[in-house]
Scaffold this active site. Structure first.
Site, PDB file in Angstrom:
ATOM      1  N   TYR A  68       0.827  -1.210   0.000  1.00 48.16           N
ATOM      2  CA  TYR A  68       0.000   0.000   0.000  1.00 48.16           C
ATOM      3  C   TYR A  68       0.861   1.259   0.000  1.00 48.16           C
ATOM      4  O   TYR A  68       0.481   2.269  -0.596  1.00 48.16           O
ATOM      5  CB  TYR A  68      -1.004  -0.004   1.165  1.00 48.16           C
ATOM      6  CG  TYR A  68      -2.248  -0.783   0.804  1.00 48.16           C
ATOM      7  CD1 TYR A  68      -3.303  -0.168   0.145  1.00 48.16           C
ATOM      8  CD2 TYR A  68      -2.331  -2.145   1.059  1.00 48.16           C
ATOM      9  CE1 TYR A  68      -4.432  -0.886  -0.233  1.00 48.16           C
ATOM     10  CE2 TYR A  68      -3.446  -2.875   0.686  1.00 48.16           C
ATOM     11  CZ  TYR A  68      -4.497  -2.241   0.037  1.00 48.16           C
ATOM     12  OH  TYR A  68      -5.600  -2.942  -0.360  1.00 48.16           O
ATOM     13  N   ARG A  71       1.721   1.866  -3.529  1.00 49.02           N
ATOM     14  CA  ARG A  71       0.578   2.441  -4.253  1.00 49.02           C
ATOM     15  C   ARG A  71       0.339   3.894  -3.838  1.00 49.02           C
ATOM     16  O   ARG A  71      -0.028   4.733  -4.651  1.00 49.02           O
ATOM     17  CB  ARG A  71      -0.686   1.599  -4.000  1.00 49.02           C
ATOM     18  CG  ARG A  71      -0.672   0.293  -4.801  1.00 49.02           C
ATOM     19  CD  ARG A  71      -1.948  -0.479  -4.576  1.00 49.02           C
ATOM     20  NE  ARG A  71      -3.139   0.288  -4.881  1.00 49.02           N
ATOM     21  CZ  ARG A  71      -4.358   0.003  -4.408  1.00 49.02           C
ATOM     22  NH1 ARG A  71      -4.533  -1.049  -3.629  1.00 49.02           N
ATOM     23  NH2 ARG A  71      -5.394   0.755  -4.720  1.00 49.02           N
ATOM     24  N   GLN A 102     -15.298   4.517  -6.219  1.00 49.64           N
ATOM     25  CA  GLN A 102     -14.665   3.332  -5.635  1.00 49.64           C
ATOM     26  C   GLN A 102     -13.167   3.580  -5.483  1.00 49.64           C
ATOM     27  O   GLN A 102     -12.448   2.742  -4.963  1.00 49.64           O
ATOM     28  CB  GLN A 102     -14.870   2.127  -6.565  1.00 49.64           C
ATOM     29  CG  GLN A 102     -16.311   1.771  -6.781  1.00 49.64           C
ATOM     30  CD  GLN A 102     -16.448   0.811  -7.971  1.00 49.64           C
ATOM     31  OE1 GLN A 102     -16.346  -0.396  -7.820  1.00 49.64           O
ATOM     32  NE2 GLN A 102     -16.693   1.341  -9.151  1.00 49.64           N
ATOM     33  N   ASP A 105      -7.891   7.225  -4.339  1.00 48.01           N
ATOM     34  CA  ASP A 105      -6.743   8.078  -4.648  1.00 48.01           C
ATOM     35  C   ASP A 105      -6.932   9.561  -4.352  1.00 48.01           C
ATOM     36  O   ASP A 105      -5.979  10.351  -4.472  1.00 48.01           O
ATOM     37  CB  ASP A 105      -6.311   7.880  -6.116  1.00 48.01           C
ATOM     38  CG  ASP A 105      -7.449   8.131  -7.125  1.00 48.01           C
ATOM     39  OD1 ASP A 105      -8.354   8.930  -6.833  1.00 48.01           O
ATOM     40  OD2 ASP A 105      -7.409   7.510  -8.214  1.00 48.01           O
ATOM     41  N   HIS A 120     -14.773   3.035  -0.961  1.00 52.13           N
ATOM     42  CA  HIS A 120     -13.710   2.091  -0.589  1.00 52.13           C
ATOM     43  C   HIS A 120     -12.599   2.746   0.220  1.00 52.13           C
ATOM     44  O   HIS A 120     -11.507   2.197   0.324  1.00 52.13           O
ATOM     45  CB  HIS A 120     -13.141   1.416  -1.848  1.00 52.13           C
ATOM     46  CG  HIS A 120     -14.117   0.512  -2.541  1.00 52.13           C
ATOM     47  ND1 HIS A 120     -13.917  -0.026  -3.790  1.00 52.13           N
ATOM     48  CD2 HIS A 120     -15.325   0.024  -2.134  1.00 52.13           C
ATOM     49  CE1 HIS A 120     -14.946  -0.790  -4.136  1.00 52.13           C
ATOM     50  NE2 HIS A 120     -15.818  -0.759  -3.154  1.00 52.13           N
ATOM     51  N   GLY A 187     -15.565   4.352 -16.016  1.00 53.18           N
ATOM     52  CA  GLY A 187     -14.282   3.708 -15.710  1.00 53.18           C
ATOM     53  C   GLY A 187     -14.352   2.619 -14.661  1.00 53.18           C
ATOM     54  O   GLY A 187     -13.415   2.455 -13.890  1.00 53.18           O
ATOM     55  N   THR A 188     -15.449   1.884 -14.649  1.00 53.26           N
ATOM     56  CA  THR A 188     -15.537   0.756 -13.718  1.00 53.26           C
ATOM     57  C   THR A 188     -15.980  -0.499 -14.464  1.00 53.26           C
ATOM     58  O   THR A 188     -16.847  -0.433 -15.340  1.00 53.26           O
ATOM     59  CB  THR A 188     -16.464   1.054 -12.516  1.00 53.26           C
ATOM     60  OG1 THR A 188     -16.523  -0.115 -11.688  1.00 53.26           O
ATOM     61  CG2 THR A 188     -17.874   1.459 -12.935  1.00 53.26           C
ATOM     62  N   SER A 189     -15.372  -1.636 -14.108  1.00 53.50           N
ATOM     63  CA  SER A 189     -15.690  -2.883 -14.799  1.00 53.50           C
ATOM     64  C   SER A 189     -17.039  -3.435 -14.354  1.00 53.50           C
ATOM     65  O   SER A 189     -17.607  -4.291 -15.021  1.00 53.50           O
ATOM     66  CB  SER A 189     -14.594  -3.918 -14.531  1.00 53.50           C
ATOM     67  OG  SER A 189     -14.490  -4.156 -13.144  1.00 53.50           O
ATOM     68  N   GLU A 215     -14.089  -0.176 -22.970  1.00 54.95           N
ATOM     69  CA  GLU A 215     -14.516  -1.564 -23.218  1.00 54.95           C
ATOM     70  C   GLU A 215     -15.974  -1.715 -22.806  1.00 54.95           C
ATOM     71  O   GLU A 215     -16.414  -1.051 -21.870  1.00 54.95           O
ATOM     72  CB  GLU A 215     -13.706  -2.534 -22.330  1.00 54.95           C
ATOM     73  CG  GLU A 215     -12.197  -2.390 -22.438  1.00 54.95           C
ATOM     74  CD  GLU A 215     -11.687  -2.897 -23.771  1.00 54.95           C
ATOM     75  OE1 GLU A 215     -12.373  -3.757 -24.371  1.00 54.95           O
ATOM     76  OE2 GLU A 215     -10.629  -2.427 -24.211  1.00 54.95           O
TER      77      GLU A 215
HETATM   78  P1  OAD Z   1     -11.340  -2.380 -12.751  1.00 56.95           P
HETATM   79  O1  OAD Z   1      -9.869  -2.504 -12.979  1.00 56.95           O
HETATM   80  O2  OAD Z   1     -12.104  -3.603 -12.429  1.00 56.95           O
HETATM   81  O3  OAD Z   1     -12.006  -1.719 -14.023  1.00 56.95           O
HETATM   82  C1  OAD Z   1     -11.447  -0.577 -14.621  1.00 56.95           C
HETATM   83  C2  OAD Z   1     -12.319  -0.205 -15.804  1.00 56.95           C
HETATM   84  O4  OAD Z   1     -11.826   1.029 -16.328  1.00 56.95           O
HETATM   85  C3  OAD Z   1     -12.290  -1.221 -16.941  1.00 56.95           C
HETATM   86  O5  OAD Z   1     -13.624  -1.528 -17.302  1.00 56.95           O
HETATM   87  C4  OAD Z   1     -11.550  -0.487 -18.061  1.00 56.95           C
HETATM   88  O6  OAD Z   1     -12.017  -0.847 -19.351  1.00 56.95           O
HETATM   89  C5  OAD Z   1     -11.870   0.956 -17.726  1.00 56.95           C
HETATM   90  N1  OAD Z   1     -10.901   1.957 -18.225  1.00 56.95           N
HETATM   91  C6  OAD Z   1      -9.587   1.819 -18.472  1.00 56.95           C
HETATM   92  N2  OAD Z   1      -9.065   2.984 -18.907  1.00 56.95           N
HETATM   93  C7  OAD Z   1     -10.069   3.890 -18.940  1.00 56.95           C
HETATM   94  C8  OAD Z   1     -10.177   5.264 -19.288  1.00 56.95           C
HETATM   95  N3  OAD Z   1      -9.123   5.966 -19.697  1.00 56.95           N
HETATM   96  N4  OAD Z   1     -11.385   5.859 -19.174  1.00 56.95           N
HETATM   97  C9  OAD Z   1     -12.479   5.166 -18.742  1.00 56.95           C
HETATM   98  N5  OAD Z   1     -12.434   3.876 -18.402  1.00 56.95           N
HETATM   99  C10 OAD Z   1     -11.254   3.240 -18.489  1.00 56.95           C
HETATM  100  O7  OAD Z   1     -11.506  -1.262 -11.634  1.00 56.95           O
HETATM  101  P2  OAD Z   1     -12.774  -0.901 -10.737  1.00 56.95           P
HETATM  102  O8  OAD Z   1     -14.040  -1.125 -11.495  1.00 56.95           O
HETATM  103  O9  OAD Z   1     -12.530   0.424 -10.158  1.00 56.95           O
HETATM  104  O10 OAD Z   1     -11.696  -2.604  -4.758  1.00 56.95           O
HETATM  105  O11 OAD Z   1     -12.665  -2.011  -9.611  1.00 56.95           O
HETATM  106  C11 OAD Z   1     -13.575  -1.983  -8.551  1.00 56.95           C
HETATM  107  C12 OAD Z   1     -12.907  -2.381  -7.278  1.00 56.95           C
HETATM  108  O12 OAD Z   1     -12.198  -3.610  -7.472  1.00 56.95           O
HETATM  109  C13 OAD Z   1     -11.819  -1.421  -6.807  1.00 56.95           C
HETATM  110  O13 OAD Z   1     -12.351  -0.360  -6.066  1.00 56.95           O
HETATM  111  C14 OAD Z   1     -10.968  -2.306  -5.959  1.00 56.95           C
HETATM  112  C15 OAD Z   1     -10.871  -3.479  -6.885  1.00 56.95           C
HETATM  113  O14 OAD Z   1     -10.537  -4.696  -6.287  1.00 56.95           O
HETATM  114  C16 OAD Z   1     -11.037  -2.892  -3.625  1.00 56.95           C
HETATM  115  O15 OAD Z   1      -9.826  -2.895  -3.547  1.00 56.95           O
HETATM  116  C17 OAD Z   1     -11.948  -3.197  -2.496  1.00 56.95           C
END
Ligand code: OAD
Length: 244
Positions: A68, A71, A102, A105, A120, A187-189, A215
């Site tokens: 951490y 990071r 989520q 930072d 988070h 920007g979340t999966s 994506e």
């Molecule tokens: P992910 O890494 O799962 O997803 C990131 C998403 O951002 C993906 O769908 C990418 O396609 C997209 N992405 C990448 N570059 C981008 C850009 N320039 N603009 C927009 N989108 C872009 O990350 P999170 O969804 O944030 O939790 O993950 C959720 C949680 O899982 C996090 O908060 C963390 C992780 O484990 C904990 O640590 C509890």
């Protein structure tokens, strides 16, 4: 810009209340790694079970603290990008706005967003692992540093897998999703719950749901607008189109 239709721009301009959910993708253009991107995501290189669970911290607190700290260094060296800036501008442009992130930072706040719900936690804060209170000043001669009050190891003030989300933030996020006219998922999966359920709560309540992601995600078929591209390009364009 593809997908930036008149219908979408009008929906943004007319929205009385907007809620946005962001994930690590919005900070990717600031140089902060995402989690699940195939080559560059943290979970492609590291095992979350060994680094981001209470069990991992109990087993090897030094390893977890150092990971951490690494990071935190990345985050401290990062600056908000145009996507963060556009959401801050959107907050000032619409009657009611809630930003649910989520991300840990702090880049939304640095970009000028005022009301940020951190689901988070925040990696820049530390807290006592025993007393559960935030600790601001501590000696760094021990890894992890020890709580100046009780001597227990400090931990990052983030939510780990298997832990509950902060109750007040969770409630506020759900309320925001259920009461908004327009919901942005950026920007979340969409794999991590309960955050991933927020766009569906918004859909159920009749909001227009917009996804911004290079994506497709599981939300794409249900979203009213699914914009393929980077947050740092699409969001400023969208806010400019709606508010000049
Ligand atoms: P992910 O890494 O799962 O997803 C990131 C998403 O951002 C993906 O769908 C990418 O396609 C997209 N992405 C990448 N570059 C981008 C850009 N320039 N603009 C927009 N989108 C872009 O990350 P999170 O969804 O944030 O939790 O993950 C959720 C949680 O899982 C996090 O908060 C963390 C992780 O484990 C904990 O640590 C509890």
């Amino acid at each position: 810009m593809p997908g930036l239709t008149r219908g979408l721009v009008e929906a943004v301009r007319r929205a009385g209340s907007v809620a946005a959910l962001t994930g690590s993708g919005i900070s990717a253009e600031s140089g902060v790694p995402t989690f699940r991107d195939a080559q560059t995501g943290l979970w492609a290189r590291y095992d979350p079970q060994q680094l981001a669970t209470p069990e991992a911290f109990a087993h090897d607190p030094e390893l977890v603290w150092k990971w951490y700290a690494w990071r935190r260094g990345l985050v401290e060296g990062a600056n908000p990008n145009a996507g963060h800036g556009a959401l801050a501008r959107l907050e000032r442009s619409v009657p009611a706005f809630s930003l649910v992130t989520q991300n840990v930072d702090g880049l939304h706040q640095e970009a000028g967003s005022e009301k940020v719900i951190e689901l988070h936690g925040n990696i820049l804060r530390s807290r006592c692992s025993a007393e559960n209170v935030t600790v601001e000043a501590y000696e760094t001669d021990h890894v992890p540093p020890l709580c100046p009050n009780c001597g227990a190891p400090l931990r990052p003030d983030v939510v780990w897998f298997g832990e509950a989300l902060p109750a007040a933030g969770s409630r506020a996020a759900s309320e925001a999703a259920r009461s908004c006219d327009l919901f942005l998922s950026v920007g979340t999966s969409g794999f991590v719950y309960p955050a991933a359920s927020l766009p569906y709560e918004a859909l159920e309540s009749g909001a227009t749901v917009v996804e911004v992601n290079p994506e497709p995600t599981p939300l794409a078929p249900d979203a009213h607008f699914s914009l393929r591209g980077r947050a740092g390009e699409i969001l400023p364009e969208l806010v400019r189109a709606a508010f000049g």
